[in-house]
Design an enzyme around this catalytic site. Structure first.
Site, PDB file in Angstrom:
ATOM      1  N   LYS A   1       7.753  10.289  -3.798  1.00 30.57           N
ATOM      2  CA  LYS A   1       6.981  10.716  -2.620  1.00 30.57           C
ATOM      3  C   LYS A   1       5.736  11.513  -3.050  1.00 30.57           C
ATOM      4  O   LYS A   1       4.626  11.294  -2.556  1.00 30.57           O
ATOM      5  CB  LYS A   1       7.881  11.577  -1.728  1.00 30.57           C
ATOM      6  CG  LYS A   1       7.166  12.309  -0.628  1.00 30.57           C
ATOM      7  CD  LYS A   1       6.660  11.372   0.429  1.00 30.57           C
ATOM      8  CE  LYS A   1       5.696  12.077   1.343  1.00 30.57           C
ATOM      9  NZ  LYS A   1       5.379  11.318   2.517  1.00 30.57           N
TER      10      LYS A   1
ATOM     11  N   CYS B   1      -0.082  16.535   4.469  1.00 28.55           N
ATOM     12  CA  CYS B   1       0.661  15.981   3.329  1.00 28.55           C
ATOM     13  C   CYS B   1      -0.180  15.883   2.065  1.00 28.55           C
ATOM     14  O   CYS B   1       0.149  16.478   1.043  1.00 28.55           O
ATOM     15  CB  CYS B   1       1.159  14.592   3.697  1.00 28.55           C
ATOM     16  SG  CYS B   1       1.979  14.566   5.286  1.00 28.55           S
TER      17      CYS B   1
HETATM   18  N1  SAJ Z   1      -9.387  10.195   3.581  1.00 29.90           N
HETATM   19  C1  SAJ Z   1     -10.643  10.113   2.994  1.00 29.90           C
HETATM   20  N2  SAJ Z   1     -11.041   8.918   2.469  1.00 29.90           N
HETATM   21  C2  SAJ Z   1     -10.245   7.810   2.507  1.00 29.90           C
HETATM   22  C3  SAJ Z   1      -8.956   7.910   3.092  1.00 29.90           C
HETATM   23  C4  SAJ Z   1      -8.547   9.116   3.619  1.00 29.90           C
HETATM   24  O1  SAJ Z   1     -11.386  11.082   2.934  1.00 29.90           O
HETATM   25  O2  SAJ Z   1     -10.694   6.755   2.035  1.00 29.90           O
HETATM   26  C5  SAJ Z   1      -8.938  11.475   4.158  1.00 29.90           C
HETATM   27  C6  SAJ Z   1      -8.653  11.402   5.662  1.00 29.90           C
HETATM   28  O3  SAJ Z   1      -9.825  11.515   6.423  1.00 29.90           O
HETATM   29  C7  SAJ Z   1      -7.694  12.553   5.848  1.00 29.90           C
HETATM   30  C8  SAJ Z   1      -6.912  12.578   4.529  1.00 29.90           C
HETATM   31  O4  SAJ Z   1      -7.675  11.828   3.609  1.00 29.90           O
HETATM   32  O5  SAJ Z   1      -8.405  13.774   5.995  1.00 29.90           O
HETATM   33  C9  SAJ Z   1      -5.510  12.010   4.611  1.00 29.90           C
HETATM   34  O6  SAJ Z   1      -5.490  10.865   5.435  1.00 29.90           O
HETATM   35  P1  SAJ Z   1      -4.638   9.560   5.076  1.00 29.90           P
HETATM   36  O7  SAJ Z   1      -4.843   8.557   6.138  1.00 29.90           O
HETATM   37  O8  SAJ Z   1      -4.930   9.128   3.690  1.00 29.90           O
HETATM   38  O9  SAJ Z   1      -3.115  10.075   5.015  1.00 29.90           O
HETATM   39  P2  SAJ Z   1      -2.147  10.930   5.991  1.00 29.90           P
HETATM   40  O10 SAJ Z   1      -2.177  12.354   5.552  1.00 29.90           O
HETATM   41  O11 SAJ Z   1      -2.389  10.654   7.421  1.00 29.90           O
HETATM   42  O12 SAJ Z   1      -0.717  10.267   5.599  1.00 29.90           O
HETATM   43  C10 SAJ Z   1      -0.321  10.223   4.234  1.00 29.90           C
HETATM   44  C11 SAJ Z   1       0.121   8.802   3.893  1.00 29.90           C
HETATM   45  N3  SAJ Z   1       0.293   8.670   2.451  1.00 29.90           N
HETATM   46  C12 SAJ Z   1      -0.308   7.688   1.744  1.00 29.90           C
HETATM   47  O13 SAJ Z   1      -1.045   6.876   2.251  1.00 29.90           O
HETATM   48  C13 SAJ Z   1      -0.004   7.624   0.280  1.00 29.90           C
HETATM   49  C14 SAJ Z   1       1.422   8.473   4.608  1.00 29.90           C
HETATM   50  O14 SAJ Z   1       1.923   7.201   4.233  1.00 29.90           O
HETATM   51  C15 SAJ Z   1       2.467   9.537   4.305  1.00 29.90           C
HETATM   52  O15 SAJ Z   1       3.704   9.291   4.972  1.00 29.90           O
HETATM   53  C16 SAJ Z   1       1.927  10.877   4.796  1.00 29.90           C
HETATM   54  O16 SAJ Z   1       0.731  11.169   4.046  1.00 29.90           O
HETATM   55  C17 SAJ Z   1       2.997  11.919   4.550  1.00 29.90           C
HETATM   56  O17 SAJ Z   1       3.685  12.282   5.516  1.00 29.90           O
HETATM   57  O18 SAJ Z   1       3.209  12.322   3.395  1.00 29.90           O
END
Ligand code: SAJ
Length: 435
Positions: free
Chosen positions: A231, A285
């Site tokens: 994880k 997360c």
């Molecule tokens: N972000 C960027 N650039 C990108 C992608 C995301 O700046 O190209 C930023 C987003 O704007 C946001 C942050 O990253 O601020 C996180 O967003 P996210 O969509 O990547 O992830 P979360 O936090 O919504 O969910 C993540 C997911 N983990 C992964 O994709 C590896 C999800 O599957 C997990 O279950 C979740 O964390 C968790 O609960 O751990």
């Protein structure tokens, strides 16, 4: 490994004949993960007792409503409570399986804070009975499941646990991390593969049987420590990749190159897939979990640590760009510049402002006395109490009004908007300046 798999299959097969599925389970922690999980178990006909320390959450759920925002969850919870399959309470009750989905924040110098897991262990210990399984779902540092089992054993010396009695233990203990994406939780809970790390092969087999109640993805078995690390690795991987994109945006700014065009071009390579730069990494997360790796192995986790620093530094960089623009307008026109901040949520098309880098930027800019600031966030109807005293307005109102347009979130409502040539645009997400 093959040996372990054979043992697991044998245990699972022997259990199957006697087992007619779980009838009554309990979910401890009714937040973004616990409540949807409780609801999908209930939707499969299992009696679910949800436990939370928050009396408001308990009351809201028992009245068939929800206290969090997640598409379609209200309908599933409503149906489950109406049909009497989901009930929330402040005090744990006996059940066959206990799933713990409580927060695991960090404290001090990014040290994991397991006090909610400890409190959950102490709360359920009095109602545990031989044959029960306890599953930890909360994102946790490596070793947390063993720690949970030891808290349980301390509280119930009359029962045996896997660390004492191995396969013969009265209570089974496993780690099974959630990995669902906010906004898509109900679909991903069912469809995603699940990693299951039991403290013994039998613990894994029982946990797999439990999750197969609703999981359509594969339930893949490993040990508890590997499942915990898996994880953390998933979220650290994403954090490192976003940090790479964010670092590119700083480099390109220095070299006067459009980073969005650059990434679009580089991604045409068949083995390159760069993520999108942004105003920083938010949510509950990805900005937290990599620290659990760094905290345990600081000497080795150099890249993971640096990625955290790069991403945490991005809001400050965006703020510096806006301040530069404010200063330029002051110098040129000798008047207070008007700044429109577009987007406050932690990612596109959601209303969650917690742990949002956009909100952090908005707060700091909104407190400045040398600029007039307004916010645009189409997914909310009012600003939280913690927000600075700025106006929340529509995009149509903000755009013609502003001297400086700061784009912090790529919400659908902002796609295709146009700005005037005399406006300064600071586009942290590539919505206007993207290729
Ligand atoms: N972000 C960027 N650039 C990108 C992608 C995301 O700046 O190209 C930023 C987003 O704007 C946001 C942050 O990253 O601020 C996180 O967003 P996210 O969509 O990547 O992830 P979360 O936090 O919504 O969910 C993540 C997911 N983990 C992964 O994709 C590896 C999800 O599957 C997990 O279950 C979740 O964390 C968790 O609960 O751990």
């Amino acid at each position: 490994m093959e040996m372990i798999q054979r043992d697991i299959d044998a245990v699972a097969a022997s259990g199957r004949a006697a087992d007619r599925g779980f009838k009554r389970i309990s979910v401890i922690g009714l937040g973004y993960i616990g409540l949807p999980t409780a609801a999908v178990f209930a939707a499969r006909g299992v009696e679910v007792i949800g436990v939370d320390v928050n009396a408001y959450a308990v009351e809201t759920i028992n009245s068939g409503r929800i206290h969090i925002v997640e598409p379609d969850l209200d309908m599933v919870v409503h149906a489950a409570t109406q049909e009497g399959r989901l009930r929330a309470t402040l005090t744990p009750e006996p059940a066959e399986a206990f799933l713990i989905a409580v927060p695991t924040p960090f404290k001090g110098d990014h040290e994991p804070d397991l006090r909610h897991i400890e409190a959950a262990a102490k709360a359920i210990a009095p109602v545990l009975a031989p044959g029960n399984i306890v599953v930890l779902e909360s994102t946790s540092p490596v070793g947390a499941t063993e720690q949970l089992a030891s808290w349980l054993a301390d509280a119930r010396p009359d029962l045996t646990f896997p660390q004492q009695a191995g396969e013969e233990s009265d209570i089974r203990v496993a780690y099974c991390p959630e990995r669902v994406l906010p906004g898509h939780v109900l679909r991903e809970l069912v469809d995603n593969d699940r990693v299951i790390g039991g403290m013994t092969a039998r613990c894994s087999a029982v946990a797999k049987r439990l999750y197969k109640t609703f999981v359509q993805g594969e339930c893949v078995i490993t040990n508890a420590r590997t499942a915990e690390m898996c994880k953390l690795t998933e979220n650290a991987f994403r954090d490192v990749n976003i940090a790479f994109a964010n670092e590119m945006s700083l480099i390109c700014d220095k070299l006067d190159i459009n980073v969005w065009e650059l990434i679009g071009l580089a991604n045409r390579h068949p083995r390159v897939n760069i993520l999108r730069p942004g105003p920083g990494v938010g949510g509950h997360c990805i900005a937290v979990d990599p620290w659990f790796i760094v905290n345990r192995t600081p000497e080795q986790a150099r890249l993971v640590h640096t990625a955290r620093l790069v991403n945490d530094g991005k809001p400050g960089w965006v703020i510096a760009k806006v301040v530069e623009a404010i200063t330029a307008i002051h110098a040129q026109h000798q008047r207070t510049p008007r700044v429109a901040i577009l987007g406050l949520a932690f990612k596109p098309n959601i209303d969650d402002l917690r742990e949002s880098p956009a909100m952090e930027i908005a707060k700091q800019l909104g407190q400045r006395s040398d600029a007039e600031v307004c916010f645009v966030e189409p997914n909310i109807t009012g600003l939280p109490a913690s927000a600075p005293p700025a106006r929340l307005v529509s995009l149509e109102e903000a755009l013609p009004w502003a001297d400086i347009v700061v784009v912090l979130v790529g919400h659908d409502e902002f796609v295709g908007m146009t700005t005037a040539s005399n406006q300064i645009v600071i586009d942290a997400v590539g919505l206007i300046q993207g290729a």
